[in-house]
Design an enzyme around this catalytic site. Structure first.
Site, PDB file in Angstrom:
ATOM      1  N   CYS A  99      -6.948  -6.743   3.792  1.00 32.40           N
ATOM      2  CA  CYS A  99      -8.209  -6.867   4.574  1.00 32.40           C
ATOM      3  C   CYS A  99      -9.171  -7.870   3.897  1.00 32.40           C
ATOM      4  O   CYS A  99     -10.212  -8.321   4.493  1.00 32.40           O
ATOM      5  CB  CYS A  99      -8.534  -5.475   4.706  1.00 32.40           C
ATOM      6  N   ARG A 155       1.952   2.811 -15.737  1.00 33.40           N
ATOM      7  CA  ARG A 155       2.509   3.857 -14.826  1.00 33.40           C
ATOM      8  C   ARG A 155       4.009   4.052 -15.004  1.00 33.40           C
ATOM      9  O   ARG A 155       4.489   5.033 -14.161  1.00 33.40           O
ATOM     10  CB  ARG A 155       2.074   3.494 -13.416  1.00 33.40           C
ATOM     11  N   GLU A 183      10.490  -5.163  -4.392  1.00 31.60           N
ATOM     12  CA  GLU A 183       9.554  -6.083  -3.509  1.00 31.60           C
ATOM     13  C   GLU A 183      10.132  -7.590  -3.681  1.00 31.60           C
ATOM     14  O   GLU A 183      10.307  -8.032  -4.555  1.00 31.60           O
ATOM     15  CB  GLU A 183       8.358  -6.143  -4.277  1.00 31.60           C
ATOM     16  N   ASP A 190       2.955   0.046   7.551  1.00 35.12           N
ATOM     17  CA  ASP A 190       2.708  -0.680   8.885  1.00 35.12           C
ATOM     18  C   ASP A 190       4.240  -0.622   9.771  1.00 35.12           C
ATOM     19  O   ASP A 190       4.191  -1.173  10.879  1.00 35.12           O
ATOM     20  CB  ASP A 190       2.310  -1.995   8.590  1.00 35.12           C
ATOM     21  N   ALA A 248      -5.324  -6.279  -1.240  1.00 31.65           N
ATOM     22  CA  ALA A 248      -5.949  -5.899  -0.346  1.00 31.65           C
ATOM     23  C   ALA A 248      -5.979  -6.831   0.788  1.00 31.65           C
ATOM     24  O   ALA A 248      -6.622  -8.038   0.733  1.00 31.65           O
ATOM     25  CB  ALA A 248      -7.296  -5.675  -0.885  1.00 31.65           C
ATOM     26  N   TYR A 305     -31.328  13.712   7.095  1.00 30.69           N
ATOM     27  CA  TYR A 305     -32.304  12.967   7.636  1.00 30.69           C
ATOM     28  C   TYR A 305     -33.349  12.729   6.711  1.00 30.69           C
ATOM     29  O   TYR A 305     -33.724  13.513   6.000  1.00 30.69           O
ATOM     30  CB  TYR A 305     -32.932  13.571   8.967  1.00 30.69           C
ATOM     31  N   ALA A 317       0.986  -1.409   0.053  1.00 28.97           N
ATOM     32  CA  ALA A 317       0.075   0.149   0.027  1.00 28.97           C
ATOM     33  C   ALA A 317       0.793   1.304   0.026  1.00 28.97           C
ATOM     34  O   ALA A 317       0.675   2.157  -0.929  1.00 28.97           O
ATOM     35  CB  ALA A 317      -0.938   0.079   1.222  1.00 28.97           C
ATOM     36  N   VAL A 319      15.765  -5.940  -0.429  1.00 28.70           N
ATOM     37  CA  VAL A 319      16.855  -5.102  -0.083  1.00 28.70           C
ATOM     38  C   VAL A 319      17.462  -5.480   1.223  1.00 28.70           C
ATOM     39  O   VAL A 319      16.367  -5.567   2.351  1.00 28.70           O
ATOM     40  CB  VAL A 319      16.190  -3.605  -0.094  1.00 28.70           C
ATOM     41  N   ARG A 329       3.485  10.401 -11.239  1.00 25.70           N
ATOM     42  CA  ARG A 329       2.603  11.277 -11.941  1.00 25.70           C
ATOM     43  C   ARG A 329       2.838  12.766 -11.794  1.00 25.70           C
ATOM     44  O   ARG A 329       2.752  13.670 -12.844  1.00 25.70           O
ATOM     45  CB  ARG A 329       1.410  11.075 -11.204  1.00 25.70           C
TER      46      ARG A 329
END
Length: 449
Positions: free
Chosen positions: A44, A72, A34, A282, A42, A425, A12, A82, A23
């Site tokens: 989660c 990208r 990685e 994290d 994801a 409401y 993430a 690493v 960008r």
């Protein structure tokens, strides 16, 4: 001269930073290392893959490695670990199948994440004992359930993972026992939430063992029993979900400072004690919006937001990584539970506040409209300043209302200011007085009394 932004970790925080930097500065060299094969996934959603709500593990991937590279223009290299940082030379050492090379950087982001804690239980290496913190583990659990004739499952730990996996494994036809050392499950959510969730878990057939310490696991190659101090419980499958710890070894070895939580210390912009090195996700701390102190609450939005901010900062537009309230939500079978800020009065006192709280039950819709259910809301405030400190919610519907309180925390609203918010409401969505407003109204009266 082209600058190089090196990122360690492809989930993430890392991939958000990479995408944003590219960008903003297409000419910048953005390299992501990685060590695994999965990126931008994801985590989660993994319990819902095991449950069967998600058909394919690949469905949990937000952006594929090929899309990062081809669309990208990010230099993403999976299978690259690493193993060292040389701050003087501004290089990282990268291991690829035993071969090593040095990669220079102008800016470096450490996004090494966290790992599942594995207590030193006897038998934790037995077949059928799992943690669930990455995609390969989720896949292995799913395969194990599918490939073996299982009847019983044990879950060690009553946090997010434990509750979600209890639902998942029950849906797969297993009889589930859940073991928690503390007096209640979902400890960060507070006692009012925990008691409602515990009753519901029992209604769903989960065998709860609270204030129960697991001693270890027994089996002949494959696990078949969970050992307790004075008892033993059958288990053909075990999930150990007792929490996570930040991956800080790489940072520590490079002299990057850790904070009081044990995660990497950062400033407002995600910088470490080395101005060219950032940390996010994290593995890193964040500033608590209520206390103003360092905190470590490893959640997906925190990682994504911080990574995106750092991606912008390294391109020349300093952007704060933002503060956190620890806002969280979890599904427990037919119930939802949510929390934000400080929900424990003792924790509030330790932070220097004089806490006052109320717990109310309020309908999620007018009594005459179909589908109305009761929502339990606990709201906490400081007596002297009347500032809202936090809230917890539990019910079958409407727990996403916690976001209203999370917003109030960021704005440092008082209870009266929260009570006077002009919330929407209409009968299909809410009563005239939304449950959050009702809780604030009751708490305001208690503060005045």
């Amino acid at each position: 001269m082209t600058e190089t932004f090196v990122i360690v970790g492809g989930d993430a925080a890392g991939m958000s930073a990479a995408s944003k930097a590219k960008r903003e500065r297409p000419d910048m060299d953005v390299i992501v290392f990685e060590k695994g094969e999965w990126v931008s996934y994801a985590a989660c959603g993994m319990p819902y893959y095991v449950k069967g709500d998600v058909d394919d593990l690949d469905d949990l991937v937000a952006v594929t490695p090929e899309e990062f590279v081809e669309e990208r223009d990010v230099d993403l290299r999976t299978g690259h670990e690493v193993v060292g940082i040389d701050r003087d030379d501004q290089t990282v050492t990268v291991d690829v199948d035993g071969d090593r090379f040095e990669q220079p950087y102008d800016h470096l982001l450490i996004g090494t994440g966290a790992h599942a804690i594995e207590p030193p239980f006897d038998g934790i290496d037995l077949e059928g004992v799992f943690t669930i913190h990455d995609m390969d583990e989720a896949d292995a659990i799913d395969d194990y359930v599918a490939d073996h004739d299982l009847e019983t499952a044990a879950i060690v730990g009553g946090g997010y993972v434990g509750i979600e996996m209890a639902e998942a494994l029950t849906a797969r036809g297993l009889s589930v026992s859940l073991f928690e050392m503390l007096p209640h499950v979902l400890q960060p959510f507070g006692e009012p939430v925990a008691e409602v969730v515990e009753d519901h878990l029992r209604e769903q057939g989960v065998d709860l063992h609270l204030e129960t310490a697991v001693q270890g696991f027994v089996g002949d190659e494959r696990v078949d029993t969970v050992e307790l101090e004075d008892d033993a419980v059958s288990a053909d499958l075990v999930i150990v979900g007792v929490g996570v710890a930040p991956n800080t070894e790489l940072a520590e070895e490079a002299g990057i400072e850790l904070g009081p939580t044990g995660a990497i210390a950062i400033d407002e912009y995600g910088r470490t004690n080395d101005e060219r090195i950032y940390a996010a996700g994290d593995c890193a701390e964040a500033t608590n919006v209520v206390t103003g102190e360092p905190d470590h609450v490893p959640l997906a939005l925190t990682a994504n937001r911080a990574g995106r901010a750092i991606g912008q900062t390294v391109t020349g537009s300093p952007t704060s990584v933002g503060k956190i309230a620890g806002t969280a939500i979890v599904k427990a079978f037919e119930l939802g539970a949510a929390r934000t800020g400080i929900v424990d009065p003792e924790q509030a006192r330790e932070a220097g506040f004089d806490p006052v709280s109320v717990t109310i039950d309020a309908p999620t819709r007018p009594h005459y409209y179909p589908g109305a259910t009761e929502l339990t809301v606990t709201l906490l405030a400081d007596r002297e300043s009347e500032r809202v400190l936090g809230a917890s919610l539990v019910g079958r519907d409407g727990v996403k209302r916690v976001d209203t309180v999370a917003t109030a925390l960021s704005a440092e609203l008082t209870v009266t200011e929260l009570q006077n918010l002009d919330l929407a409401y209409a009968p299909p969505f809410s009563p005239t007085w939304d449950p959050i407003l009702t809780a604030a109204k009751v708490l305001s009266g208690k503060l005045e009394g």
